[in-house]
Design an enzyme around this catalytic site. Sequence first.
Site, PDB file in Angstrom:
ATOM      1  N   ASP A 122       0.859  -1.173   0.000  1.00 47.57           N
ATOM      2  CA  ASP A 122       0.000   0.000   0.000  1.00 47.57           C
ATOM      3  C   ASP A 122       0.908   1.239   0.000  1.00 47.57           C
ATOM      4  O   ASP A 122       2.098   1.146   0.321  1.00 47.57           O
ATOM      5  CB  ASP A 122      -0.892  -0.033   1.251  1.00 47.57           C
ATOM      6  N   LYS A 253     -15.775  21.104  -0.663  1.00 48.07           N
ATOM      7  CA  LYS A 253     -14.434  20.703  -1.111  1.00 48.07           C
ATOM      8  C   LYS A 253     -14.511  19.260  -1.581  1.00 48.07           C
ATOM      9  O   LYS A 253     -15.375  18.487  -1.135  1.00 48.07           O
ATOM     10  CB  LYS A 253     -13.396  20.850   0.002  1.00 48.07           C
TER      11      LYS A 253
END
Length: 705
Positions: A122, A253
Amino acid sequence: RGVVIKTGDDTVMGSIAGLVAGLDSGQTPINKEIQSFVRLISAIAIFIGVVFFIIAMVMGYTWIEAVIFFIGIIVANVPEGLLITVTVTLTLTAKRMASKNCLVKNLEGVETLGSTSVICSDKTGTLTQNKMTVANMWLNMKMISLETGKMNYGENFDPRTPGWEELGNIACLCSNSDFVDVKENWQKPVNDRAVDGDATEAGILKCYECLMGDTSKKRKTNPKVIDIPFNSRNKYQASVHQDDEGKHLLVMKGAPEIVFAKCETILVDGEDVMIDETTRKGFREACEKLAGMGQRVLAFVDLHLDSSKFPPGYDFSTDDEEPNFPLDKLRFVGLLSMIDPPKASVPDAVAKCRSAGIKVIMVTGDHPITAQAIAKEVGIISSKNVLIIFDSLTPIPNSPQPGVSACVPGYVMTDWEEADLDKLIRSFTEIVFARTSPQQKLFIVEGYQRAGNVVAVTGDGVNDSPALKKADIGVAMGIAGSEVSKEAADMILLDDNFATIVTGVEEGRLIFDNLKKSIVYTLTSNIPEILPFLTWVVLGIPLPLSTVAILLIDLGTDMLPAISLAYENAELDIMERAPRDTHDRLVNHRLIFLAYGIVGITQAAAGFFVYAVIMASYGWMPNRLLFIKAEWEDEYNNNLEDSWGQEWSYGQRMMLQQTCNGAYFLAIVQVQWADVIISKTRMLSIFQQGMKNNVLNFAIIFETV
């Protein structure tokens, strides 16, 4: 209020839990190797035992004596110290790993890490610091870079810049994070304060607080009326706030391409300007530039709601399919880009993996451009390689592509079959998988396993748990990792540091090396233990080695040296070798030939030499000993002549035989000194490895005493 639409296994969490529950990680490589070794040794022992049994019966021994021979041969072939050696080796390694911030849940998993040929890692929190810092903003259609140093963060930016008041207003209000309300926390510098919220929210909050210092006041004077939380489908967060005059402001946002599409105007130098093609082009270029630097980009927009339509006390609602307030024709204010810098130790760790022949593959949920930028920075993708970012129309090559790297977004893989992924893995050695789902992460791990790789997976989230469980070894993050990921993993990195995995690879390879050393040392004494019985039965000579002496070798003199090899340090070239071939067994034909055919025969020759010399010195020449067994062991024969015509009683013969047994035993012990020193190294000279293993040095003294 809420409406429950799905429960249990039908939820997203339930589907992930179902994936994990239905997976079987299978046997570890060391488990397979031990089983293979046990089968091989059992086959050899039973075969030799049966041969002895048949020879004994043919030569006229009773069936009870033949069975005793059969059992004795099997016992002589069993390496009694192996179980202890394996346990000690794995336990010592787990203890060393714990001191290096790696908690081993499954002891066998450490050796698996040493066999690893592919690491699927990851990005956020593993390769990077998971500490988002606002590095750039796009305001008034201009790029502005912020000083990101810990002690002088944002000092190069003037808060009086036109447009910042509006952008800062949105950044402060459109957020669900806040500083942890503890006295000690407020006394820390802003950048060191703990925050309730994810890393992105924390980065934005700290940026605003450093520049303005009035987060709490701003939120109190502009209380939140309603909130639309972020989700992966909408890819934005929105909220409505009411000021002191009762007027309402919508702030939003989210993902730049999603949020910008909802805008009609853009704020430039304090003026609202209609968005045209030039504005769109500038916006696209800014997004591509920031993402290309490996930064996470968010767009910030607002809208002053009409007071006549939305008076004070207006009942805002999101209960219907569409909210009862507008989410389009908004005003675009600016972009903030955040960098999650790679950990300082990661590039060196990736380079060590490359030198050890291990492929590091990035599997992340981030944007492809961001993912490939970080991959280049840490060395997962070579900067000199040509990079192909796949889309739905990009063909998968049919042959290997040297000098070419690939970045594959998850949406491209939506309809892929196993054959498509297999072809991709064969074609590219450097691959970044971006925007992947939990199912796709699992799909990728299975693909590399089908290609014959031993796969390690690192992850910290719930969505990583299926891949962690399916991997040959799953590695979870101890600090940022979820409890689900820790439960599914075999190892936990207590410091969330990718470099710790490289340490684990070295320790895993050391386990395999030391087990091989211990096994070859233990097996060598089988030949000098078996041949005395064979010559006693076939050639009829007095027994050169007693059963008690065999037990003393197996359970006494050999045990501690075999265990001491578990304490042997790694050879200098251990991280420069390619990963172990899955067909390279722990005990293979070369090891058997070395143990039985070379060292074992040499030890037996030493034993028989001492036996023959002592017998000859007392008058029993080798030719006189042949087929004398029946007379030698006849307790009523007290006048048996030797080669010089001397007569020997039964008691005298037994005393001489015991002397020979002791000499044979001592010869084996002395040759085992050399054997344990030979076994110390697999590749290097003893002069390079040295004699620094104090446990082994003590074992040699113990064996001698």
